[in-house]
Design an enzyme around this catalytic site. Structure first.
Site, PDB file in Angstrom:
ATOM      1  N   GLY A 144       0.886  -1.172   0.000  1.00  0.00           N
ATOM      2  CA  GLY A 144       0.000   0.000   0.000  1.00  0.00           C
ATOM      3  C   GLY A 144       0.909   1.203   0.000  1.00  0.00           C
ATOM      4  CD  GLU A 145       2.745   5.794  -0.112  1.00  0.00           C
ATOM      5  OE1 GLU A 145       2.629   5.379  -1.282  1.00  0.00           O
ATOM      6  OE2 GLU A 145       3.829   6.179   0.366  1.00  0.00           O
ATOM      7  CB  SER A 146       5.475   2.540   3.886  1.00  0.00           C
ATOM      8  OG  SER A 146       6.190   3.545   3.185  1.00  0.00           O
ATOM      9  CB  CYS A 161       5.145  -4.050  -1.292  1.00  0.00           C
ATOM     10  SG  CYS A 161       5.607  -2.813  -2.509  1.00  0.00           S
ATOM     11  NE  ARG A 176       8.458   5.172   1.130  1.00  0.00           N
ATOM     12  CZ  ARG A 176       7.653   6.218   1.285  1.00  0.00           C
ATOM     13  NH1 ARG A 176       8.046   7.253   1.972  1.00  0.00           N
ATOM     14  NH2 ARG A 176       6.463   6.225   0.721  1.00  0.00           N
ATOM     15  CB  ILE A 187       3.298  -2.329  -7.504  1.00  0.00           C
ATOM     16  CG1 ILE A 187       2.631  -3.494  -8.255  1.00  0.00           C
ATOM     17  CG2 ILE A 187       2.590  -1.009  -7.813  1.00  0.00           C
ATOM     18  CD1 ILE A 187       1.218  -3.805  -7.790  1.00  0.00           C
ATOM     19  NE  ARG A 188       4.334   4.502  -6.335  1.00  0.00           N
ATOM     20  CZ  ARG A 188       5.093   5.586  -6.146  1.00  0.00           C
ATOM     21  NH1 ARG A 188       5.854   6.043  -7.103  1.00  0.00           N
ATOM     22  NH2 ARG A 188       5.071   6.227  -5.015  1.00  0.00           N
ATOM     23  CG  HIS A 213       2.347  -6.388  -4.231  1.00  0.00           C
ATOM     24  ND1 HIS A 213       1.462  -5.854  -3.325  1.00  0.00           N
ATOM     25  CD2 HIS A 213       3.144  -5.369  -4.621  1.00  0.00           C
ATOM     26  CE1 HIS A 213       1.703  -4.560  -3.181  1.00  0.00           C
ATOM     27  NE2 HIS A 213       2.720  -4.241  -3.960  1.00  0.00           N
ATOM     28  CD  GLU A 229      -0.240  -8.831  -2.144  1.00  0.00           C
ATOM     29  OE1 GLU A 229       0.864  -9.405  -2.064  1.00  0.00           O
ATOM     30  OE2 GLU A 229      -0.353  -7.597  -2.262  1.00  0.00           O
TER      31      GLU A 229
END
Ligand code: GLN
Length: 192
Positions: free
Chosen positions: A47-49, A79, A106, A134-135, A170, A172
């Site tokens: 997600g966004e840490s 991630c 990051r 992803i990023r 990821h 998942e």
């Protein structure tokens, strides 16, 4: 049945629940610290840490998850979740949970390769585990006692330190749930 939680403050929660269930455990959506008493291991999703870290502070998860880990219960960060469990984040004065002896960078792949999929050799699993990046962050440095499980282009993308597991990608978001099975084995061992 073994119960594994997924921290559900922000990020890819449902997909991890599916992965846990495919691996043969019960997946529990975790929104409150009290729920941690009822699970044997936890996944912190992508997600966004920065957002996940902020919400963890607001809802008391920093201390609660440090206690959870100190009790020897396994924690798996994927991630953004990897960033959240790291002791150090390159270029940032503060980290979040500071559990795992790794330094992470990051968004380390740059714009050219922001998102991609590949088959990775992962130590202890197989030589073709499907991984979606992803990023994604990279693990820049590992401390003593941290086992490198996978590299991509010579850079560390998965590691383990005892009951702590981290992946830049990821697991998942594919139909390959062997990384979830690997974590389930860690959880079962921690209880034996
Ligand atoms: N770039 C995100 C961060 O720094 C992580 C991306 C992800 O979880 N897919 O938190």
């Amino acid at each position: 049945m073994t119960k594994i939680g997924v921290l559900a403050l922000q990020g890819a929660v449902a997909e991890h629940i599916r992965g846990i269930e495919k691996a043969g455990a019960e997946g529990v959506v975790i929104k409150k610290t009290e729920q941690l008493d009822d699970i044997q291991g936890i996944i912190i999703p992508g997600g966004e840490s920065t957002t996940i870290g902020k919400l963890m502070r607001t809802y008391g998860f920093i201390d609660a998850l440090r206690d959870f880990s100190a009790a020897g219960k396994p924690v798996f960060g994927t991630c953004a979740g990897l960033i959240v469990i790291a002791k150090e984040i390159a270029g940032q004065p503060e980290a979040h949970l500071e559990l795992m002896d790794i330094t992470v960078a990051r968004n380390a792949f740059g714009r050219q390769r922001e998102s991609f999929e590949t088959d990775l050799p992962i130590k202890g699993i197989d030589d073709n585990v499907r991984a979606v990046f992803i990023r994604a962050p990279l693990i820049e440095e590992v401390g003593q006692g941290v086992d490198v499980l996978a590299t991509y282009d010579g850079q560390i993308v998965a590691a383990q330190q005892g009951h702590l597991l981290a992946a830049s990608f990821h697991p998942e978001l594919t139909d390959d749930f062997r990384m979830h099975s690997y974590f389930l084995d860690m959880v079962k061992q921690s209880q034996a």
